[in-house]
Design a protein around this motif. Structure first.
Motif, short mmCIF file in Angstrom:
data_model
loop_
_atom_site.label_atom_id
_atom_site.label_comp_id
_atom_site.label_asym_id
_atom_site.label_seq_id
_atom_site.Cartn_x
_atom_site.Cartn_y
_atom_site.Cartn_z
N GLU A 46 0.83 -1.20 0.00
CA GLU A 46 0.00 0.00 0.00
C GLU A 46 0.87 1.25 0.00
O GLU A 46 1.96 1.28 0.58
N LEU A 47 0.34 2.30 -0.63
CA LEU A 47 1.03 3.58 -0.67
C LEU A 47 0.89 4.27 0.68
O LEU A 47 -0.22 4.44 1.18
N VAL A 48 2.01 4.71 1.23
CA VAL A 48 2.02 5.36 2.54
C VAL A 48 2.15 6.87 2.41
O VAL A 48 1.44 7.63 3.06
N ALA A 49 3.08 7.32 1.55
CA ALA A 49 3.33 8.76 1.44
C ALA A 49 3.98 9.07 0.11
O ALA A 49 4.71 8.25 -0.45
N THR A 50 3.72 10.29 -0.36
CA THR A 50 4.29 10.79 -1.61
C THR A 50 4.78 12.21 -1.40
O THR A 50 4.12 13.00 -0.72
N ILE A 51 5.91 12.53 -2.00
CA ILE A 51 6.43 13.90 -1.97
C ILE A 51 6.74 14.33 -3.40
O ILE A 51 7.36 13.58 -4.16
N THR A 52 6.28 15.52 -3.76
CA THR A 52 6.49 16.01 -5.12
C THR A 52 7.83 16.73 -5.21
O THR A 52 8.61 16.78 -4.28
N LEU A 53 8.05 17.32 -6.39
CA LEU A 53 9.30 18.04 -6.63
C LEU A 53 9.47 19.15 -5.60
O LEU A 53 8.49 19.81 -5.24
N ASN A 54 10.65 19.33 -5.14
CA ASN A 54 11.00 20.37 -4.17
C ASN A 54 10.25 20.23 -2.85
O ASN A 54 10.29 21.14 -2.02
N GLY A 55 9.53 19.15 -2.66
CA GLY A 55 8.79 18.96 -1.42
C GLY A 55 7.59 19.87 -1.29
O GLY A 55 7.07 20.04 -0.18
N ASN A 56 7.12 20.45 -2.37
CA ASN A 56 6.02 21.40 -2.30
C ASN A 56 4.70 20.77 -1.87
O ASN A 56 3.84 21.45 -1.31
N SER A 57 4.54 19.51 -2.16
CA SER A 57 3.30 18.85 -1.79
C SER A 57 3.62 17.47 -1.24
O SER A 57 4.46 16.76 -1.79
N ARG A 58 2.94 17.11 -0.16
CA ARG A 58 3.11 15.81 0.47
C ARG A 58 1.72 15.24 0.75
O ARG A 58 0.86 15.94 1.26
N THR A 59 1.54 13.98 0.44
CA THR A 59 0.27 13.32 0.71
C THR A 59 0.53 12.04 1.47
O THR A 59 1.60 11.42 1.34
N TYR A 60 -0.46 11.65 2.28
CA TYR A 60 -0.32 10.51 3.17
C TYR A 60 -1.55 9.63 3.14
O TYR A 60 -2.67 10.12 2.93
#
Length: 115
Positions: A46-60
């Motif tokens: 399962e997907l736990v967390a994602t971080i976009t370029l430069n850390g501008n967006s994080r999802t959990y």
């Protein structure tokens, strides 16, 4: 050649903390979102967390929101997962991943949380 190497797993008691690291090579790290997944025994990954370029967006995932924090260091080409207030249900193998034409995985690092 894309290479992802996770580290930092271990055994902790419920309520404890761990910080996972994923060192990368073989692709332009700063240009790509990075992901942490986990797989518990007998369950699907399962997907736990994602971080976009430069850390501008994080999802959990809802199950870790407010307890886990994903971050990245583009100079070190490393993505991290700070895990606090760990629960037994967080037990599993944790993988980092990047998607570039195909999905790449590291070998994983084991996290075990005892009650």
């Amino acid at each position: 050649q894309v290479r992802l190497v996770e580290s930092g797993g271990g055994f902790v008691h419920a309520g404890g903390s761990l910080k996972l690291s994923c060192a990368t090579s073989g692709f332009p790290f700063s240009n790509w979102p990075m992901h942490w997944y986990r797989q518990a025994p007998g369950k699907e990954r399962e997907l736990v967390a994602t971080i976009t370029l430069n850390g501008n967006s994080r999802t959990y995932a809802a199950s870790v929101e407010g307890r886990f924090t994903i971050s990245r260091d583009d100079v070190k080409r490393t993505v991290y997962l700070q895990m606090n207030s760990l629960k037994p249900e967080d037990t599993g193998i944790y993988f980092c991943s990047v998607v570039r034409l195909q999905q790449y995985w590291g070998q994983g690092t084991q996290v075990t949380v005892s009650s």
